[in-house]
Structure formats: structure tokens, C-alpha cells
Design an enzyme around this catalytic site. Sequence first.
Site, PDB file in Angstrom:
ATOM      1  N   HIS A 139     -14.656   1.231  -0.611  1.00 12.83           N
ATOM      2  CA  HIS A 139     -13.557   0.308  -0.294  1.00 12.83           C
ATOM      3  C   HIS A 139     -12.398   1.007   0.423  1.00 12.83           C
ATOM      4  O   HIS A 139     -11.316   0.440   0.518  1.00 12.83           O
ATOM      5  CB  HIS A 139     -13.045  -0.375  -1.572  1.00 12.83           C
ATOM      6  CG  HIS A 139     -14.013  -1.361  -2.143  1.00 12.83           C
ATOM      7  ND1 HIS A 139     -13.911  -1.890  -3.417  1.00 12.83           N
ATOM      8  CD2 HIS A 139     -15.120  -1.930  -1.607  1.00 12.83           C
ATOM      9  CE1 HIS A 139     -14.912  -2.725  -3.630  1.00 12.83           C
ATOM     10  NE2 HIS A 139     -15.668  -2.767  -2.558  1.00 12.83           N
ATOM     11  N   ASN A 145     -12.817   2.779  -5.919  1.00 11.73           N
ATOM     12  CA  ASN A 145     -11.396   3.120  -6.022  1.00 11.73           C
ATOM     13  C   ASN A 145     -10.886   3.724  -4.725  1.00 11.73           C
ATOM     14  O   ASN A 145     -11.567   4.520  -4.085  1.00 11.73           O
ATOM     15  CB  ASN A 145     -11.169   4.102  -7.171  1.00 11.73           C
ATOM     16  CG  ASN A 145     -11.592   3.515  -8.501  1.00 11.73           C
ATOM     17  OD1 ASN A 145     -11.749   2.299  -8.614  1.00 11.73           O
ATOM     18  ND2 ASN A 145     -11.799   4.357  -9.490  1.00 11.73           N
ATOM     19  N   TYR A 185       0.821  -1.217   0.000  1.00  7.34           N
ATOM     20  CA  TYR A 185       0.000   0.000   0.000  1.00  7.34           C
ATOM     21  C   TYR A 185       0.854   1.266   0.000  1.00  7.34           C
ATOM     22  O   TYR A 185       0.440   2.283  -0.559  1.00  7.34           O
ATOM     23  CB  TYR A 185      -1.003  -0.015   1.163  1.00  7.34           C
ATOM     24  CG  TYR A 185      -2.093  -1.020   0.892  1.00  7.34           C
ATOM     25  CD1 TYR A 185      -3.105  -0.733  -0.020  1.00  7.34           C
ATOM     26  CD2 TYR A 185      -2.072  -2.280   1.481  1.00  7.34           C
ATOM     27  CE1 TYR A 185      -4.079  -1.667  -0.328  1.00  7.34           C
ATOM     28  CE2 TYR A 185      -3.052  -3.222   1.187  1.00  7.34           C
ATOM     29  CZ  TYR A 185      -4.053  -2.912   0.278  1.00  7.34           C
ATOM     30  OH  TYR A 185      -5.010  -3.841  -0.036  1.00  7.34           O
ATOM     31  N   ALA A 236     -13.065   5.528 -21.042  1.00  7.49           N
ATOM     32  CA  ALA A 236     -13.830   6.398 -20.143  1.00  7.49           C
ATOM     33  C   ALA A 236     -13.591   7.876 -20.438  1.00  7.49           C
ATOM     34  O   ALA A 236     -14.518   8.687 -20.347  1.00  7.49           O
ATOM     35  CB  ALA A 236     -13.459   6.085 -18.693  1.00  7.49           C
ATOM     36  N   ASN A 285     -18.053   1.249 -20.172  1.00  8.53           N
ATOM     37  CA  ASN A 285     -16.856   0.429 -19.953  1.00  8.53           C
ATOM     38  C   ASN A 285     -16.090   0.336 -21.268  1.00  8.53           C
ATOM     39  O   ASN A 285     -16.629   0.592 -22.342  1.00  8.53           O
ATOM     40  CB  ASN A 285     -17.265  -0.982 -19.471  1.00  8.53           C
ATOM     41  CG  ASN A 285     -16.139  -1.724 -18.779  1.00  8.53           C
ATOM     42  OD1 ASN A 285     -15.091  -1.968 -19.372  1.00  8.53           O
ATOM     43  ND2 ASN A 285     -16.335  -2.068 -17.516  1.00  8.53           N
ATOM     44  N   LEU A 286     -14.831  -0.040 -21.160  1.00 11.18           N
ATOM     45  CA  LEU A 286     -14.030  -0.267 -22.362  1.00 11.18           C
ATOM     46  C   LEU A 286     -14.677  -1.334 -23.238  1.00 11.18           C
ATOM     47  O   LEU A 286     -14.647  -1.258 -24.459  1.00 11.18           O
ATOM     48  CB  LEU A 286     -12.633  -0.720 -21.921  1.00 11.18           C
ATOM     49  CG  LEU A 286     -11.463  -0.533 -22.853  1.00 11.18           C
ATOM     50  CD1 LEU A 286     -11.392   0.899 -23.376  1.00 11.18           C
ATOM     51  CD2 LEU A 286     -10.172  -0.910 -22.123  1.00 11.18           C
TER      52      LEU A 286
HETATM   53  N1  APR Z   1     -12.261   3.049 -19.758  1.00 12.55           N
HETATM   54  C1  APR Z   1     -13.343   2.377 -19.310  1.00 12.55           C
HETATM   55  N2  APR Z   1     -13.264   1.166 -18.705  1.00 12.55           N
HETATM   56  C2  APR Z   1     -12.042   0.617 -18.580  1.00 12.55           C
HETATM   57  C3  APR Z   1     -10.868   1.256 -19.024  1.00 12.55           C
HETATM   58  C4  APR Z   1     -11.016   2.533 -19.648  1.00 12.55           C
HETATM   59  N3  APR Z   1      -9.961   3.221 -20.116  1.00 12.55           N
HETATM   60  N4  APR Z   1      -9.800   0.447 -18.765  1.00 12.55           N
HETATM   61  C5  APR Z   1     -10.294  -0.637 -18.156  1.00 12.55           C
HETATM   62  N5  APR Z   1     -11.651  -0.556 -18.052  1.00 12.55           N
HETATM   63  C6  APR Z   1     -12.574  -1.511 -17.434  1.00 12.55           C
HETATM   64  C7  APR Z   1     -12.253  -2.959 -17.706  1.00 12.55           C
HETATM   65  O1  APR Z   1     -12.871  -3.380 -18.924  1.00 12.55           O
HETATM   66  C8  APR Z   1     -12.853  -3.654 -16.488  1.00 12.55           C
HETATM   67  O2  APR Z   1     -14.215  -3.992 -16.709  1.00 12.55           O
HETATM   68  O3  APR Z   1     -12.451  -1.360 -16.043  1.00 12.55           O
HETATM   69  C9  APR Z   1     -12.792  -2.577 -15.399  1.00 12.55           C
HETATM   70  C10 APR Z   1     -11.753  -2.835 -14.322  1.00 12.55           C
HETATM   71  O4  APR Z   1     -12.112  -3.989 -13.619  1.00 12.55           O
HETATM   72  P1  APR Z   1     -11.316  -4.462 -12.300  1.00 12.55           P
HETATM   73  O5  APR Z   1      -9.865  -4.417 -12.565  1.00 12.55           O
HETATM   74  O6  APR Z   1     -11.928  -5.748 -11.891  1.00 12.55           O
HETATM   75  O7  APR Z   1     -11.627  -3.304 -11.232  1.00 12.55           O
HETATM   76  P2  APR Z   1     -12.909  -3.065 -10.336  1.00 12.55           P
HETATM   77  O8  APR Z   1     -14.155  -3.513 -11.016  1.00 12.55           O
HETATM   78  O9  APR Z   1     -12.841  -1.644  -9.886  1.00 12.55           O
HETATM   79  O10 APR Z   1     -12.623  -3.994  -9.085  1.00 12.55           O
HETATM   80  C11 APR Z   1     -13.519  -3.973  -8.012  1.00 12.55           C
HETATM   81  O11 APR Z   1     -12.192  -5.427  -6.716  1.00 12.55           O
HETATM   82  O12 APR Z   1     -10.055  -6.016  -6.365  1.00 12.55           O
HETATM   83  C12 APR Z   1     -11.127  -5.398  -5.793  1.00 12.55           C
HETATM   84  O13 APR Z   1     -11.286  -3.785  -4.093  1.00 12.55           O
HETATM   85  C13 APR Z   1     -10.862  -3.971  -5.430  1.00 12.55           C
HETATM   86  O14 APR Z   1     -12.228  -2.031  -5.752  1.00 12.55           O
HETATM   87  C14 APR Z   1     -11.728  -3.197  -6.376  1.00 12.55           C
HETATM   88  C15 APR Z   1     -12.821  -4.187  -6.713  1.00 12.55           C
END
Ligand code: APR
Length: 239
Positions: free
Chosen positions: A115, A91, A55, A225, A207-208
Site C-alpha cells: 500500500h 502498513n 499524510y 502481537a 491477531n488481538l
Molecule cells: N496485536 C495484534 N493485533 C492487533 C493489535 C495488537 N496489539 N491491535 C490491533 N490489532 C488488530 C485488530 O484486531 C484488527 O484486526 O489489528 C487489526 C487492525 O485492523 P485495521 O485497522 O482494519 O488495519 P488493516 O487490516 O491493516 O487495514 C488494511 O485498510 O484502511 C486501509 O490501506 C489501509 O492498509 C490499510 C488496510
Amino acid sequence: MRHRNLVILTGAGISAESGVPTFRADDGLWLGHRIEDVATPGAFARDPSLVQDFYNRRRRQLAEVRPNAAHHALADLAARWEGDFLLVTQNVDDLHDRAHALTPPAPGFELIHMHGELLKAHCTRTGRVCDWPDDLEPQQPSPHHPLGLLRPHIVWFGEMPFMLERIDAAIAACDLFISIGTSGAVYPAAGFVQQARFAGARTVEINLEPTPGSRLFDQGVYGPATQMVPAFVNNLLAG
Ligand code: APR
């Protein structure tokens, strides 16, 4: 129809173009580590050095990144939205906070870090939270209790996310729910879209690429995004 009560959920994808890495890579590792080695209460008990170091590196990295056009577009929306607007982020970075500091929000706005936050720490004995912009030592004494240690103010796997009652209430009252840049892999956040549908809200995924839960959304907007969010916000504000 103009929407009044808005809930937006964000995940790692909204910060990706700022240079903050997302979590779920193809190698199954979580930022290069197994989840159980760095993001659980058991990991902190077993190896506090590894966990604090993990961290500390992520906290230091915040000095190198800045909010992007998607964070700023949501800050603009928060300044101009006339109803209630709850922004729930998974985030732990402070990029939403920085964007909203530049563009102060309207009174109906609230931001929740469900979180936790990298720039805060809490006492292992009292739970008291304090700002913590610097590194944490493996056995960082807590200022709040003689036997307490400070740990990152982060919700680890197996722990309860923050402010769930407040989030549930806002979703129950919302008429528009938007999920931005999250894979929908981690509950309870992954279940918010179903709660919003139950409440009768319109649901939108930005989402992407489509996620495994895409079919639960009334509308999908796919692309980076920094392009999709400002365009969507402009349309929303134009009614
Ligand atoms: N624009 C839009 N979406 C994007 C981009 C972008 N430039 N880049 C990546 N993504 C999308 C991916 O397609 C994916 O669906 O962001 C998402 C990221 O997913 P994760 O890495 O799983 O992150 P997240 O959903 O925030 O995870 C949730 O899990 O690990 C734990 O506590 C942690 O808060 C986190 C939680």
C-alpha cells in the site's frame, strides 16, 4: 514437516503497540476522517491541502515511534529462515524496514509495502518515486516533470496495490502463510488467505482477537502481537 516457502502478511495491528493507530475504529471514521476525504485520488484533486496535511502528520509521527518486539521477531526470522520468505505489509510506516536494517535478512527474503510508504513520494505525471522524509506542500513541484506534482507514495482507495504479480506468485509457491494484525477488511490482501489455501499452504492468523475471516485459517493465535509473534517465531525456528 519443516516449511520452506513462507509468506507473511502484516497489517496495522503489528504497529499498534509501537503507538501507530489502527484504522477501523468504532466511530466508522478512518483516523478521524471519512476515507473519501483523505485517501482517494478525488480527495487529492479536490483538496490537496487536507490530503497532504493528513499524510504530513502521519509522516512526522514516524519520528516518535520505534519497531516493537513483533517487528524484531520477524527480522530475526528473516535472518534465520533458510527458504524463501516474502513479508508483505499493508502498513505505510517504516517499522519493518528499521527492524530489518538492524538484523540483516538471509538472501531469500523480500519485503513489499503493497500500500506504499509514507517516507516516499511520487510524481503525478511520471510516477517516478523518490525518498521524501519531510512535509509535502499542497502543490509540491515534482523534480521529475515541469507539470508534475509530488504526492504521497500511498495506494489510495480505487488504486491498484503495488507488486501484486510478485505477491501472487509467492503465495502460489508458499507452504506456510501467516496473517498478522490485519482485520481482513480490504481486498486484495483480504483474499490472500484463500489463495494460500488453494496453494495447499498451512494458514495461521495472529491477531488481538478473531477476525471475520478467522475460519479460513488452520490455526488462530490470539493476543497482543508483541507477545504472540516472538513466541510463534521461536516455535517455528525450533521446528
Ligand atoms: N496485536 C495484534 N493485533 C492487533 C493489535 C495488537 N496489539 N491491535 C490491533 N490489532 C488488530 C485488530 O484486531 C484488527 O484486526 O489489528 C487489526 C487492525 O485492523 P485495521 O485497522 O482494519 O488495519 P488493516 O487490516 O491493516 O487495514 C488494511 O485498510 O484502511 C486501509 O490501506 C489501509 O492498509 C490499510 C488496510
